[in-house]
Design a protein around this motif. Structure first.
Motif, mmCIF file in Angstrom:
data_model
loop_
_atom_site.group_PDB
_atom_site.id
_atom_site.type_symbol
_atom_site.label_atom_id
_atom_site.label_comp_id
_atom_site.label_asym_id
_atom_site.label_seq_id
_atom_site.Cartn_x
_atom_site.Cartn_y
_atom_site.Cartn_z
ATOM 1 N N ASP A 136 41.264 44.906 40.766
ATOM 2 C CA ASP A 136 41.666 44.396 42.075
ATOM 3 C C ASP A 136 41.664 42.868 42.103
ATOM 4 O O ASP A 136 40.855 42.219 41.426
ATOM 5 C CB ASP A 136 40.731 44.900 43.178
ATOM 6 C CG ASP A 136 40.989 46.344 43.568
ATOM 7 O OD1 ASP A 136 42.083 46.870 43.282
ATOM 8 O OD2 ASP A 136 40.079 46.949 44.177
ATOM 9 N N VAL B 87 44.120 42.962 47.400
ATOM 10 C CA VAL B 87 43.235 43.388 48.489
ATOM 11 C C VAL B 87 42.967 42.168 49.373
ATOM 12 O O VAL B 87 42.246 41.256 48.979
ATOM 13 C CB VAL B 87 41.917 43.964 47.942
ATOM 14 C CG1 VAL B 87 41.007 44.395 49.087
ATOM 15 C CG2 VAL B 87 42.187 45.123 46.984
ATOM 16 N N PHE C 119 36.757 50.011 45.640
ATOM 17 C CA PHE C 119 37.375 49.013 44.774
ATOM 18 C C PHE C 119 37.712 49.596 43.410
ATOM 19 O O PHE C 119 37.115 50.585 42.980
ATOM 20 C CB PHE C 119 36.435 47.816 44.590
ATOM 21 C CG PHE C 119 36.281 46.988 45.827
ATOM 22 C CD1 PHE C 119 37.189 45.995 46.133
ATOM 23 C CD2 PHE C 119 35.227 47.212 46.698
ATOM 24 C CE1 PHE C 119 37.060 45.234 47.282
ATOM 25 C CE2 PHE C 119 35.078 46.455 47.849
ATOM 26 C CZ PHE C 119 35.992 45.468 48.135
ATOM 27 N N ARG D 240 45.679 45.909 42.373
ATOM 28 C CA ARG D 240 46.001 45.858 43.797
ATOM 29 C C ARG D 240 45.663 44.489 44.374
ATOM 30 O O ARG D 240 44.690 43.858 43.968
ATOM 31 C CB ARG D 240 45.199 46.901 44.576
ATOM 32 C CG ARG D 240 45.486 48.327 44.217
ATOM 33 C CD ARG D 240 44.646 49.269 45.033
ATOM 34 N NE ARG D 240 43.207 48.993 44.878
ATOM 35 C CZ ARG D 240 42.245 49.640 45.515
ATOM 36 N NH1 ARG D 240 42.543 50.610 46.366
ATOM 37 N NH2 ARG D 240 40.977 49.346 45.317
#
Length: 149
Positions: free
Chosen positions: A94, A75, A90, A73
């Motif tokens: 990430d 972030v 988390f 992801r």
């Protein structure tokens, strides 16, 4: 876990993030253009001799970063974040992304982010320094994912 800096403008912040990434063993991605030459003496002074311990990847621009960033992801840490840091979960893959010091992240970066996180501050405080924010975020992300050295 990886750190990414979108068009950083202050060499000392990049130097501090090089040191941060080296100490915690995470990759640092620099999304150009930067507001300085990457061989700037101030950046080298801030990084001290930690450069060889770290792994820094430079990207010529946002599109190149997006093509090459891999899985995980995105972030985005922002003062316009939707989720306060203490309530965010988390994942080990990430990518923690931080906007440029003077302007933050543009709308297209916000739109590309999978998650947006804010570090809670006192209402009268505007924002933290980029490298301080990166340190707070990275430590919490590694703590949650059992990734601390």
């Amino acid at each position: 876990m990886r750190l990414a800096l979108f068009q950083p403008a202050i060499p000392q912040n990049v130097g501090a993030c090089i040191r941060l990434s080296a100490c915690f063993g995470v990759e640092l991605n620099i999304i150009e253009p930067t507001g300085f030459r990457l061989d700037d003496r101030a950046m080298k002074r801030a990084a001290l001799d930690y450069g060889p311990l770290g792994h820094m990847t430079r990207h010529a621009g946002w599109e190149e970063f997006q093509r090459n960033r891999g899985t995980g992801r995105l972030v985005l840490f922002t003062t316009k974040g939707a989720t306060p840091l203490p309530g965010f979960a988390f994942r080990p893959d990430d990518v923690l992304l931080f906007g440029s010091e003077p302007t933050g992240a543009p709308d297209y970066v916000h739109a590309a982010a999978n998650e947006r996180v804010v570090i809670p501050l006192r209402p009268e405080a505007r924002s933290l320094n980029l490298s301080v924010s990166a340190g707070i975020a990275l430590f919490e992300a590694l703590r949650q994912t059992d990734g601390l050295p």
